[in-house]
Write an enzyme that holds these catalytic residues in place. Structure first.
Site, short mmCIF file in Angstrom:
data_model
loop_
_atom_site.label_atom_id
_atom_site.label_comp_id
_atom_site.label_asym_id
_atom_site.label_seq_id
_atom_site.Cartn_x
_atom_site.Cartn_y
_atom_site.Cartn_z
N HIS A 17 0.82 -1.22 0.00
CA HIS A 17 0.00 0.00 0.00
C HIS A 17 0.86 1.28 0.00
CE1 HIS A 17 0.18 0.06 4.53
NE2 HIS A 17 0.09 1.36 4.32
N ASP B 223 -0.05 -7.63 1.75
CA ASP B 223 0.38 -6.22 1.71
C ASP B 223 1.91 -6.16 1.85
OD1 ASP B 223 0.50 -3.49 1.74
OD2 ASP B 223 -0.38 -3.25 3.74
N GLY C 240 2.11 6.62 9.04
CA GLY C 240 3.46 6.99 8.61
C GLY C 240 4.49 5.91 8.92
N SER D 219 3.78 2.74 8.25
CA SER D 219 3.49 1.73 7.24
C SER D 219 4.72 1.29 6.47
CB SER D 219 2.51 2.30 6.22
OG SER D 219 1.22 2.21 6.70
N GLY D 220 4.79 -0.01 6.22
CA GLY D 220 5.88 -0.53 5.42
C GLY D 220 7.14 -0.82 6.22
#
Ligand SMILES: *[C@@H]1O[C@H](CO)[C@@H](O)[C@H](O)[C@H]1NC(C)=O
Ligand SMILES: *[C@@H]1O[C@H](CO)[C@@H](O)[C@H](O)[C@H]1NC(C)=O
Ligand SMILES: *[C@@H]1O[C@H](CO)[C@@H](O)[C@H](O)[C@H]1NC(C)=O
Length: 265
Positions: A69, A115, A210, A212-213
């Site tokens: 995402h 994801d 923020g 994320s990942g």
């Protein structure tokens, strides 16, 4: 205004919207700022205009692991390794351009399943005392419930929005069993076999917008990628991470097939 400038404005506008959406989806609350450059495997994923929107992990000199995402297109993406404070130039940063973004082909943005994304860099990162790579778990391996892991990122420090902190933050969280996380008291059936959950049953500590990942590191390996949640640091809802051990084969195959192609070219 001339046409190129106008086009750039439109692109920037689109990018801002995209970044906002990404920040909304992303989800460290209750953590602390680690010693500068003590977490060397994390990268900041930014727009080409320098806005941080996701975290990632350097898993190889040429490859970054992040969430699907966080895909806003290779052209618009910049990777920063060796960073600590986002607002200050420290001289340790390496600005790396992506060559290819490879989101998992089964990524489903409705369910957040699979994801996960690999980013191939145009030029290799230089490994030094500020930049390192993080090891991955073996395919199918798991971390036991209650095992304490570490998640780091430049995401929001409060669930009520607030500020993106300029320095890296980190927090330790225990793994929550899938059955608990998937129960009617929590995510009520929305947890797939490709996800793992982490958080305290009392809440208060979590990844947030923020982050994320970014990496969830257990026993020295990247077992999770920050994926989604329901608010941040809510006692009822732990953070949900993509289970990296479910994708180890995909990661290896993707990287090796790429080098295979490269060698025959
Ligand atoms: C995503 O998952 C939903 C729910 O299972 C399904 O209806 C939808 O078709 C999936 N989308 C894609 C692109 O696979
Ligand atoms: C589970 O997913 C459905 C469909 O996306 C959503 O409507 C619902 O709010 C989710 N429930 C929880 C507890 O996350
Ligand atoms: C979570 O619950 C749903 C609904 O009961 C189920 O379909 C799904 O398989 C469960 N997930 C896991 C990983 O067991």
């Amino acid at each position: 205004m001339n046409l190129p400038a106008l086009l750039q404005c439109i692109l920037l506008e689109l990018l801002t919207v995209n970044c906002q959406q990404l920040l909304m989806q992303g989800r460290i609350v209750g953590g602390y700022a680690p010693a500068p450059h003590s977490i060397k495997y994390i990268v900041s994923i930014q727009s080409t205009t320098g806005q941080h929107f996701c975290g990632g992990t350097l898993i190889n000199k040429y490859w970054v692991l992040t969430a699907a995402h966080c895909n806003i297109g290779a052209e618009r993406t910049m990777i920063v390794a060796g960073d600590y404070s986002l607002s200050m130039y420290e001289g340790t940063e390496q600005f790396l351009r992506p060559h290819l973004l490879i989101p998992h082909p089964k990524y489903n943005s409705t369910t957040n399943n699979a994801d996960i994304m690999l980013i191939k860099l145009k030029a290799p990162a230089f490994l030094n005392s500020y930049v390192s790579i993080a090891p991955l778990p073996r395919q199918g391996s798991s971390v036991a419930e209650g095992r304490v892991c570490r998640v780091s990122g430049w995401g929001y420090t409060s669930s009520s929005g607030g500020q993106i902190p300029s320095t890296l933050h980190t927090v330790k969280l225990p793994i929550v069993s899938t059955s608990k996380c998937n129960s009617t008291d929590s995510f009520n059936g929305n947890i797939t076999a490709n996800m793992i959950c982490a958080g305290y049953s009392t809440g208060g500590k979590d990844a947030c917008r923020g982050d994320s990942g970014g990496p969830l590191v257990c026993e020295g390996r990247v077992y999770g990628v920050v994926s989604w949640g329901n608010g941040c640091a809510d006692a009822k809802y732990p953070g949900v991470y993509t289970s990296v051990s479910k994708f180890r084969k995909w990661i290896d195959n993707t990287i090796y097939s790429f080098y295979g192609r490269c060698l025959t070219n």
